[in-house]
Design a protein around this motif. Structure first.
Motif, PDB file in Angstrom:
ATOM      1  N   PRO A 175      41.559  35.604  30.849  1.00 24.27           N
ATOM      2  CA  PRO A 175      40.156  34.852  30.748  1.00 24.27           C
ATOM      3  C   PRO A 175      40.563  33.496  30.882  1.00 24.27           C
ATOM      4  O   PRO A 175      41.472  32.991  30.600  1.00 24.27           O
ATOM      5  CB  PRO A 175      39.694  35.318  29.396  1.00 24.27           C
ATOM      6  CG  PRO A 175      41.023  35.787  28.575  1.00 24.27           C
ATOM      7  CD  PRO A 175      42.057  36.285  29.575  1.00 24.27           C
ATOM      8  N   GLY A 230      39.180  30.986  29.047  1.00 18.81           N
ATOM      9  CA  GLY A 230      39.751  30.177  27.767  1.00 18.81           C
ATOM     10  C   GLY A 230      41.200  30.156  27.519  1.00 18.81           C
ATOM     11  O   GLY A 230      41.787  29.139  27.279  1.00 18.81           O
ATOM     12  N   ALA A 231      41.968  31.173  27.519  1.00 18.56           N
ATOM     13  CA  ALA A 231      43.281  31.321  27.574  1.00 18.56           C
ATOM     14  C   ALA A 231      44.179  30.431  28.484  1.00 18.56           C
ATOM     15  O   ALA A 231      44.917  29.831  28.265  1.00 18.56           O
ATOM     16  CB  ALA A 231      44.027  32.918  27.518  1.00 18.56           C
ATOM     17  N   GLU A 234      38.647  30.603  22.639  1.00 16.90           N
ATOM     18  CA  GLU A 234      37.772  31.779  23.125  1.00 16.90           C
ATOM     19  C   GLU A 234      36.434  31.928  22.448  1.00 16.90           C
ATOM     20  O   GLU A 234      35.619  32.588  22.804  1.00 16.90           O
ATOM     21  CB  GLU A 234      38.728  32.915  22.946  1.00 16.90           C
ATOM     22  CG  GLU A 234      39.842  33.050  23.965  1.00 16.90           C
ATOM     23  CD  GLU A 234      39.436  33.338  25.327  1.00 16.90           C
ATOM     24  OE1 GLU A 234      38.105  33.371  25.540  1.00 16.90           O
ATOM     25  OE2 GLU A 234      40.250  33.169  26.322  1.00 16.90           O
ATOM     26  N   SER A 278      32.274  32.502  29.555  1.00 14.90           N
ATOM     27  CA  SER A 278      33.286  33.087  30.534  1.00 14.90           C
ATOM     28  C   SER A 278      32.473  33.247  31.766  1.00 14.90           C
ATOM     29  O   SER A 278      31.165  33.461  31.838  1.00 14.90           O
ATOM     30  CB  SER A 278      33.638  34.392  29.859  1.00 14.90           C
ATOM     31  OG  SER A 278      34.449  35.227  31.141  1.00 14.90           O
TER      32      SER A 278
END
Length: 293
Positions: free
Chosen positions: A144, A146-147, A183, A188
């Motif tokens: 994703p 954020g990571a 996160e 997203s």
């Protein structure tokens, strides 16, 4: 040397310059590159950049050319044509500067939306990247977001900033807290095709009435990142017109304004890593705002 010869033999350009066979006029080019305007025998003008001082990192100018081509493949935003991308220099189409008008800003906002909507295969890019003078890890990730953003766009430049004395241990702890909780407040979205280094100086307002994109760190990323960095360092001219037109063409997710500091944190950390502690307060302000999301 004329433009036709250059297209056929781009590798000969440094030799012609060394022997002063091309008229060269210095122009403004930023903090890393030495920039010039070249005038060829057929009257065509080029914009060129060389690394100052010394030799650029391997692949530096090739990465810029790859990014310009990748953005230009969308036909969404005006992009200068690259005629030569060599280890020692890059040469591209000369774009005559002009005024930054509201009409051009609105048109740019719509074009930027079209560029972002074109999308990307993943977060990152298929070539080794650079942002300013620093390497950029472009290893493609499925997400994703954020990571990926925390590990590939924040932490490497945080470490460099601390190692170079631009940020303190307390500053680092604050940014690390943002990375650990990203996160929880990241919005997203699928990867967008973004410029990646879209501070206001990387828009070229042209005599033809359009806004051109230059100096990219092109990548698959979050579209809010480009919009956030447009607001840095005084903000782009007519930013309200850019964002308004963009939002009409490709509506942004709720809360995007509040996430602006999070997206700005990447480029601000690049600045502390590359240019020192004069950007420390901006990093802290962005990190504190991001941590409150």
């Amino acid at each position: 040397m004329d433009l036709a010869y250059l297209r056929a033999h781009p590798q000969h350009l440094p030799t012609f310059l060394t022997h002063q066979r091309i008229r060269e006029t210095p122009v403004s080019g930023g903090s890393v590159a030495r920039a010039s305007r070249l005038t060829l025998d057929d009257g065509a003008s080029l914009f060129t950049k060389t690394w100052e001082p010394g030799t650029p990192p391997p692949g530096y100018f090739e990465a810029e050319a790859a990014g310009l081509a990748w953005l230009g493949a969308t036909d969404a935003v005006p992009i200068p044509e690259v005629f030569a991308a060599l280890p020692s220099m890059i040469a591209m189409e000369w774009v005559e500067p002009g005024p930054a008008t509201r009409a051009a800003a609105s048109a740019f906002g719509r074009s930027l939306a079209e560029l972002h909507r074109f999308g990307a295969p993943g977060f990152g890019a298929s070539w080794p990247g650079f942002i300013g003078p620093l390497p950029l890890d472009n290893t493609v990730s499925a997400g994703p977001w954020g990571a990926w953003f925390g590990e590939r766009r924040l932490r490497p430049f945080l470490r460099l900033s601390v190692d170079r004395g631009a940020l303190s241990a307390a500053d680092a702890a604050l940014v690390e807290q943002v990375i650990k909780t990203i996160e929880g407040y990241a919005q997203s979205e699928p990867p967008a095709r973004i410029h990646g280094d879209l501070w206001p100086g990387n828009i070229l307002w042209a005599h033809d009435g359009r806004a051109w994109l230059i100096d990219p760190a092109a990548q698959g990323g979050h579209r809010e990142t480009d919009l956030a960095t447009l607001a840095l360092f005084g903000g782009a001219p007519h930013l309200d017109a850019i964002v308004g037109a963009y939002n009409e063409a490709f509506p942004l997710a709720d809360g995007w304004q509040q996430r602006t500091p999070l997206h700005q944190l990447h480029l601000l950390l690049v600045h502390t890593a590359a240019f020192g502690e004069s950007y420390r307060s901006a990093v802290r302000s962005a990190a504190e705002a991001a941590a409150r999301l």
